[in-house]
Design a protein around this motif. Structure first.
Motif, PDB file in Angstrom:
ATOM      1  N   ASN A 217       0.898  -1.114  -0.060  1.00  0.00           N
ATOM      2  CA  ASN A 217       0.055  -0.038   0.090  1.00  0.00           C
ATOM      3  C   ASN A 217       0.894   1.043  -0.088  1.00  0.00           C
ATOM      4  O   ASN A 217       0.566   2.104  -0.616  1.00  0.00           O
ATOM      5  CB  ASN A 217      -0.979   0.153   1.190  1.00  0.00           C
ATOM      6  N   HIS A 224      -6.221   3.586  -4.252  1.00  0.00           N
ATOM      7  CA  HIS A 224      -7.109   3.210  -3.120  1.00  0.00           C
ATOM      8  C   HIS A 224      -7.616   4.468  -2.533  1.00  0.00           C
ATOM      9  O   HIS A 224      -8.747   4.607  -1.928  1.00  0.00           O
ATOM     10  CB  HIS A 224      -6.643   2.336  -2.183  1.00  0.00           C
ATOM     11  N   HIS A 229     -10.226   6.481   1.180  1.00  0.00           N
ATOM     12  CA  HIS A 229     -10.245   7.832   1.795  1.00  0.00           C
ATOM     13  C   HIS A 229     -11.316   8.813   1.228  1.00  0.00           C
ATOM     14  O   HIS A 229     -10.858  10.021   1.325  1.00  0.00           O
ATOM     15  CB  HIS A 229      -8.670   8.121   1.603  1.00  0.00           C
ATOM     16  N   ASP A 383      -7.554   2.376   6.360  1.00  0.00           N
ATOM     17  CA  ASP A 383      -6.737   1.498   5.690  1.00  0.00           C
ATOM     18  C   ASP A 383      -6.697   0.134   6.338  1.00  0.00           C
ATOM     19  O   ASP A 383      -6.912  -0.856   5.449  1.00  0.00           O
ATOM     20  CB  ASP A 383      -5.279   1.884   5.704  1.00  0.00           C
TER      21      ASP A 383
HETATM   22 FE    FE Z   1      -4.490   4.572   2.890  1.00  0.00          FE
END
Ligand code: FE
Ligand code: FES
Length: 446
Positions: A217, A224, A229, A383
């Motif tokens: 990540n 993402h 987010h 996350d």
């Molecule tokens: Fe993140």
């Protein structure tokens, strides 16, 4: 077939078969989900990656004075990172040479000696065994204390104040292991001749996720931010353009597995250069950075992330402590994703700041960190919620046979004009860094 393979076979697929499948799939941008939650894979990672790699342990500012120590871990191996009276840093295995008790039980402190709580053997903070209770009556003259010091980690070295340890005496030097990612670490750690300091103890918590999911990540998953987010965009805590993390440059270091994302100001925004540092700090950075190219890259960057293979990640965005994005207080967090079992990690999360910034600025930057990352951080919680479900799926009977996809940006050209080392692509919506991360993982696992 090894016992380990048999155990994995009970779950539906042997460790060897999972690795063969990974090797077959990766060139086409896919991987078997089973790599994210499998007992055999975890055991093999401990043996082939974490017992061989240079692993981040601490920052020199956490142990500035003689006797200062912190406890740190490589998987479950405990080490006392301690500065001796001679000023030298050591990583002592926290296991008594008598019957194996943990000699130091406090996570941080200052000590000239470590006395084992079981029978009282006492070691200097350089690891030497100096005291054995009633030695003469109990052992006569048979005990050779010079051979019974605490065992030191086979290799210990620092880069710009970052302390790394390695369990393999034959591993290449830290400089060689890091390779060209040092150019990017310089941008993060050499903004001032005074250097960085870590403020406070690391926050630590356990998350049911594989260390690779967290590492990938931070090495290159800008994509993402659009979804995970999204609420941060809606709340004004991220730029108004939800594609903000698409811009900039993604760079990976071939053969090493490291990578970085350097994200500039999204088109149409008016964000200050150099993360919004005040002008005098920018002047200091200009003098402190090793090259003009590094300073120029830093000048255009607003968000920077990096993963140093295997499990150190750094995040450095511009963000305001009052949660509005348009502002001028960046924050920097370093984190280690320490694997503690299949599909499970303990996160160590530190806040770092230039030592010579004004106290008020440091406090605002730390608030910015606490509100976005760390245990209380909104982004961090976003996350973790996703990652735990990936790991859970990867451990299920059917889910472990599924493939996960890393095909983004496979046809994207590299950027011939990028001034730094490594392979650069002129966009961040690409999986190039992730594929590179897994090529290194596979190389070490095979
Ligand atoms: Fe993140
Ligand atoms: Fe440490 Fe006995 S186990 S003194």
């Amino acid at each position: 077939m090894t016992q380990r393979d048999e155990r994995s076979l009970e779950l539906g697929q042997s460790t060897g078969a999972i690795l063969d499948e990974a090797a077959r799939l990766l060139p086409g941008g896919e991987l078997p989900a089973a790599i994210f939650n499998d007992r055999g894979i975890f055991e093999l990672e401990r043996e082939r990656i974490f017992s061989k790699a240079w692993v981040y342990l601490a920052h020199e500012s956490e142990v500035p004075d003689p006797g200062d120590y912190v406890l740190r871990y490589i998987v479950d191996d405990p080490f006392i990172i301690v500065r001796g009276e001679d000023g030298q840093l050591r990583a002592l295995h926290n296991q008594c040479r008598h019957r194996g008790m943990q000699v130091c039980r406090s996570e941080a402190g200052n000590a000239s000696n470590f006395r084992c709580p079981y029978h009282g053997w006492t070691y200097r903070n350089n690891g030497r065994l100096t005291g054995v209770p009633v030695e003469k009556q109990a052992y006569g003259s048979t005990l050779d204390k010079s051979q019974l010091g605490l065992v030191q980690i086979p290799q210990l070295d620092t880069y710009n104040g970052m302390i790394f340890g390695c369990l393999d005496a034959d591993q290449v030097s830290l400089d060689e292991w890091l390779g060209d990612v040092r150019w990017y670490l310089d941008i993060l750690t050499m903004r001032s001749p005074a250097g960085l300091e870590i403020v406070g103890a690391p926050q630590r918590w356990v998350v049911d996720v594989d260390w690779k999911i967290a590492g990938e990540n931070f090495v290159g998953d800008s994509y993402h931010t659009l979804m995970t987010h999204r609420s941060m965009v809606e709340l004004g805590q991220a730029p108004r353009d939800p594609k903000y993390a698409m811009y900039g440059e993604q760079v990976h270091i071939p053969e090493r597995g490291h990578g970085a994302m350097l994200i500039g100001a999204p088109p149409g925004t008016d964000l200050p250069p150099f993360w919004g540092y005040p002008q005098d700090a920018i002047e200091r950075a200009k003098r402190s950075m090793p090259s003009q190219e590094q300073f120029d890259v830093a000048h255009e960057t607003r968000i920077m992330l990096s993963t140093v293979f295997p499990n150190l990640s750094i995040h450095n965005p511009i963000r305001r402590p009052d949660h509005r994005y348009e502002g001028s207080i960046p924050m920097m967090t370093w984190r280690v994703w320490n694997p503690i079992g299949p599909g499970r990690i303990e996160i160590f999360s530190w806040f770092a700041v230039e030592r010579d910034m004004p106290e008020e600025w440091k406090n605002l930057s730390r608030l910015s960190y606490l509100r976005s990352f760390g245990i209380s951080g909104t982004f961090e919680q976003d996350d973790a919620e996703i990652w735990t479900h990936i790991a859970r799926n990867a451990g299920t009977f059917s889910g472990r046979t599924h493939r996960v996809n890393y095909q983004m940006g496979m046809e994207l050209e590299t950027d011939p004009n990028w001034p730094g080392p490594g392979v650069a692509q002129p966009a961040n919506f690409t999986d190039a860094n992730l594929r590179n991360f897994y090529r290194r993982w596979l190389e070490l696992m095979s």
